[in-house]
Design a protein around this motif. Sequence first.
Motif, short mmCIF file in Angstrom:
data_model
loop_
_atom_site.label_atom_id
_atom_site.label_comp_id
_atom_site.label_asym_id
_atom_site.label_seq_id
_atom_site.Cartn_x
_atom_site.Cartn_y
_atom_site.Cartn_z
N THR A 178 -23.38 -22.48 50.36
CA THR A 178 -24.23 -21.95 51.43
C THR A 178 -25.46 -22.81 51.69
OG1 THR A 178 -23.44 -19.70 51.01
CG2 THR A 178 -25.52 -19.91 52.20
N PRO A 179 -26.18 -23.29 50.66
CA PRO A 179 -27.35 -24.13 50.94
C PRO A 179 -27.03 -25.43 51.70
CG PRO A 179 -27.39 -23.37 48.66
CD PRO A 179 -26.05 -23.00 49.23
N PHE A 180 -25.78 -25.85 51.65
CA PHE A 180 -25.37 -27.05 52.39
C PHE A 180 -25.00 -26.72 53.84
CE2 PHE A 180 -24.51 -27.98 47.94
CZ PHE A 180 -25.06 -29.23 47.78
N GLY A 181 -24.99 -25.43 54.19
CA GLY A 181 -24.69 -25.02 55.55
C GLY A 181 -23.24 -24.63 55.79
N PHE A 182 -22.45 -24.46 54.72
CA PHE A 182 -21.05 -24.09 54.89
C PHE A 182 -20.90 -22.59 55.10
CE2 PHE A 182 -20.46 -28.25 53.06
CZ PHE A 182 -19.31 -28.71 53.69
N LYS A 183 -20.08 -22.23 56.09
CA LYS A 183 -19.80 -20.83 56.39
C LYS A 183 -18.30 -20.64 56.57
CE LYS A 183 -24.23 -19.86 58.52
NZ LYS A 183 -24.95 -19.39 59.71
N LEU A 184 -17.86 -19.42 56.36
CA LEU A 184 -16.44 -19.10 56.50
C LEU A 184 -15.98 -19.32 57.93
CD1 LEU A 184 -13.82 -17.89 55.23
CD2 LEU A 184 -14.66 -15.66 56.00
N LEU A 185 -14.91 -20.06 58.09
CA LEU A 185 -14.29 -20.26 59.39
C LEU A 185 -13.03 -19.41 59.53
CD1 LEU A 185 -14.30 -21.86 62.09
CD2 LEU A 185 -12.87 -23.56 60.94
N LYS A 186 -12.19 -19.41 58.49
CA LYS A 186 -10.94 -18.64 58.56
C LYS A 186 -10.43 -18.38 57.15
CE LYS A 186 -7.12 -18.17 61.66
NZ LYS A 186 -6.51 -18.69 62.85
N LYS A 187 -9.87 -17.19 56.98
CA LYS A 187 -9.30 -16.81 55.69
C LYS A 187 -7.87 -16.36 55.90
CE LYS A 187 -11.72 -14.00 53.05
NZ LYS A 187 -12.22 -12.80 52.31
N GLY A 188 -6.95 -17.00 55.19
CA GLY A 188 -5.56 -16.60 55.22
C GLY A 188 -5.18 -15.93 53.91
N ILE A 189 -3.90 -15.79 53.68
CA ILE A 189 -3.43 -15.19 52.44
C ILE A 189 -3.54 -16.19 51.29
CG2 ILE A 189 -1.37 -14.25 51.28
CD1 ILE A 189 -0.50 -13.24 54.09
N GLN A 190 -3.31 -17.46 51.58
CA GLN A 190 -3.33 -18.48 50.53
C GLN A 190 -4.41 -19.54 50.72
OE1 GLN A 190 0.47 -19.96 49.43
NE2 GLN A 190 -0.31 -21.45 48.00
N LYS A 191 -4.80 -19.79 51.97
CA LYS A 191 -5.79 -20.83 52.25
C LYS A 191 -7.04 -20.22 52.89
CE LYS A 191 -2.84 -24.92 52.71
NZ LYS A 191 -1.72 -24.42 51.93
N LEU A 192 -8.16 -20.88 52.65
CA LEU A 192 -9.44 -20.46 53.20
C LEU A 192 -10.19 -21.69 53.69
CD1 LEU A 192 -11.90 -17.89 51.77
CD2 LEU A 192 -12.72 -20.22 52.11
N ILE A 193 -10.80 -21.58 54.88
CA ILE A 193 -11.49 -22.72 55.47
C ILE A 193 -12.98 -22.41 55.59
CG2 ILE A 193 -11.66 -24.28 57.46
CD1 ILE A 193 -8.83 -23.36 58.25
N LEU A 194 -13.81 -23.34 55.14
CA LEU A 194 -15.25 -23.30 55.37
C LEU A 194 -15.62 -24.49 56.25
CD1 LEU A 194 -16.63 -22.67 51.74
CD2 LEU A 194 -16.10 -20.95 53.49
N ARG A 195 -16.63 -24.28 57.10
CA ARG A 195 -17.12 -25.40 57.92
C ARG A 195 -18.63 -25.49 57.81
NH1 ARG A 195 -15.40 -25.50 64.02
NH2 ARG A 195 -16.74 -23.66 64.08
N ARG A 196 -19.13 -26.70 57.73
CA ARG A 196 -20.57 -26.92 57.66
C ARG A 196 -21.16 -26.78 59.06
NH1 ARG A 196 -23.87 -32.06 55.00
NH2 ARG A 196 -25.81 -31.62 56.10
N GLU A 197 -22.08 -25.84 59.20
CA GLU A 197 -22.66 -25.53 60.52
C GLU A 197 -23.95 -26.26 60.80
OE1 GLU A 197 -20.98 -23.76 62.65
OE2 GLU A 197 -19.42 -23.07 61.29
N THR A 198 -24.60 -26.80 59.76
CA THR A 198 -25.89 -27.47 60.00
C THR A 198 -25.85 -28.89 59.43
OG1 THR A 198 -26.77 -26.59 57.92
CG2 THR A 198 -27.21 -25.34 59.93
#
Length: 198
Positions: A178-198
């Motif tokens: 979170t301090p790097f600016g990463f937030k949840l983009l999408k959550k599946g059953i097996q995979k999860l994606i975070l993207r840096r917003e800042t």
Amino acid sequence: MIKGDSSEYELLIEAVQSSCADPQDPVLLCEIGVREGLGSKLMLDAALKHYPKAHLVGIDPYGNLDYAHYDDKKSYRSDYTNTMKNQLKKDMADYESFHLLEMTDAEFMYRFRDGYPIYDESEKILKNYTCVHFDGPHQTVDVLSEALFFAQRSHKDTTFCFDDYLKYDMNNIARALTPFGFKLLKKGIQKLILRRET
């Protein structure tokens, strides 16, 4: 045909497509845990449509090593054999921008902490990653170490795709990012994606 041992590959492709970088510059992607190569192939195919200078670093020691794969399991010898590695090299031979590094994640983070060199009429040291797929060791301590390493080498709109995220403490890993600016983009059953917003 290149095989995979996972699911929700469409989310891995989405992670690449959801990242953003200057298409005129060399772009660096990474997959930790290459195995038979389907993830790396799909990542490169998706990246090359937007980033003609995309490069993918694949990290996997192979060698059928004995190690603890998960938080709640003892170490065991998996089937990541050198025969599998040799087949991968044949299958990915046409991808000039695929760079297989036969080493552990820890060894990679030590040796390439200052960047990854690309040679194309001149030397370029690429220091930031546009998309990273975490599909190697699945112990929380290992994934956290990898995530923090790559977070420090990310940029705005870098995406992280975590495979088998339910097998380790993804909540604490996401909090640490979170301090790097990463937030949840999408959550599946097996995979999860975070993207840096800042």
